[in-house]
Design a protein around this motif. Structure first.
Motif, PDB file in Angstrom:
ATOM      1  N   MET A   1       0.826  -1.182   0.000  1.00  0.00           N
ATOM      2  CA  MET A   1       0.000   0.000   0.000  1.00  0.00           C
ATOM      3  C   MET A   1       0.875   1.252   0.000  1.00  0.00           C
ATOM      4  N   ASN A   2       1.924   1.237   0.788  1.00  0.00           N
ATOM      5  CA  ASN A   2       2.811   2.405   0.852  1.00  0.00           C
ATOM      6  C   ASN A   2       3.410   2.723  -0.511  1.00  0.00           C
ATOM      7  N   ASN A   3       3.818   1.706  -1.236  1.00  0.00           N
ATOM      8  CA  ASN A   3       4.426   1.916  -2.549  1.00  0.00           C
ATOM      9  C   ASN A   3       3.404   2.388  -3.585  1.00  0.00           C
TER      10      ASN A   3
ATOM     11  N   CYS B   1       1.439   6.395   0.840  1.00  0.00           N
ATOM     12  CA  CYS B   1       1.085   6.708   2.228  1.00  0.00           C
ATOM     13  C   CYS B   1       0.622   5.425   2.902  1.00  0.00           C
ATOM     14  N   ASN B   2       0.477   5.486   4.222  1.00  0.00           N
ATOM     15  CA  ASN B   2      -0.005   4.305   4.929  1.00  0.00           C
ATOM     16  C   ASN B   2      -1.538   4.262   4.909  1.00  0.00           C
ATOM     17  N   PHE B   3      -2.097   3.200   5.438  1.00  0.00           N
ATOM     18  CA  PHE B   3      -3.552   2.992   5.390  1.00  0.00           C
ATOM     19  C   PHE B   3      -4.313   4.113   6.087  1.00  0.00           C
ATOM     20  N   LYS B   4      -3.867   4.501   7.259  1.00  0.00           N
ATOM     21  CA  LYS B   4      -4.535   5.556   8.022  1.00  0.00           C
ATOM     22  C   LYS B   4      -4.541   6.874   7.245  1.00  0.00           C
ATOM     23  N   GLN B   5      -3.428   7.218   6.630  1.00  0.00           N
ATOM     24  CA  GLN B   5      -3.352   8.452   5.850  1.00  0.00           C
ATOM     25  C   GLN B   5      -4.273   8.390   4.634  1.00  0.00           C
ATOM     26  N   LEU B   6      -4.346   7.234   4.008  1.00  0.00           N
ATOM     27  CA  LEU B   6      -5.220   7.064   2.852  1.00  0.00           C
ATOM     28  C   LEU B   6      -6.688   7.247   3.246  1.00  0.00           C
TER      29      LEU B   6
END
Length: 73
Positions: free
Chosen positions: A1-3, A7-12
């Motif tokens: 997900m980061n790639n 961003c990470n899941f929470k940010q998304l």
């Protein structure tokens, strides 16, 4: 997900919540005091932090600039 998203899941998730909150503000479909709940945030402070991080201004300033017709976002 980061790639993939950068961003990470929470940010998304928060970016989608802020986008939804912005659409509520644009359509005058929600009171500012209820906006954090309507857009899926648990607390007002988490909402304000995420909104400011994504938009560069607070929700109230966003509304003020929208009302003035000076939206440069």
């Amino acid at each position: 997900m980061n790639n993939y998203f950068g961003c990470n899941f929470k940010q998304l998730i928060n970016s989608y919540r802020v986008k939804y909150a912005k659409s509520l503000l644009d359509g005058d479909r929600c009171l500012v005091k209820d906006l954090f709940k309507e857009s899926g945030f648990v607390s007002k402070s988490a909402f304000y932090t995420a909104f400011h991080k994504r938009m560069g201004i607070t929700p109230l300033k966003y509304l003020a600039t929208k009302s003035d017709g000076g939206m440069n976002l």
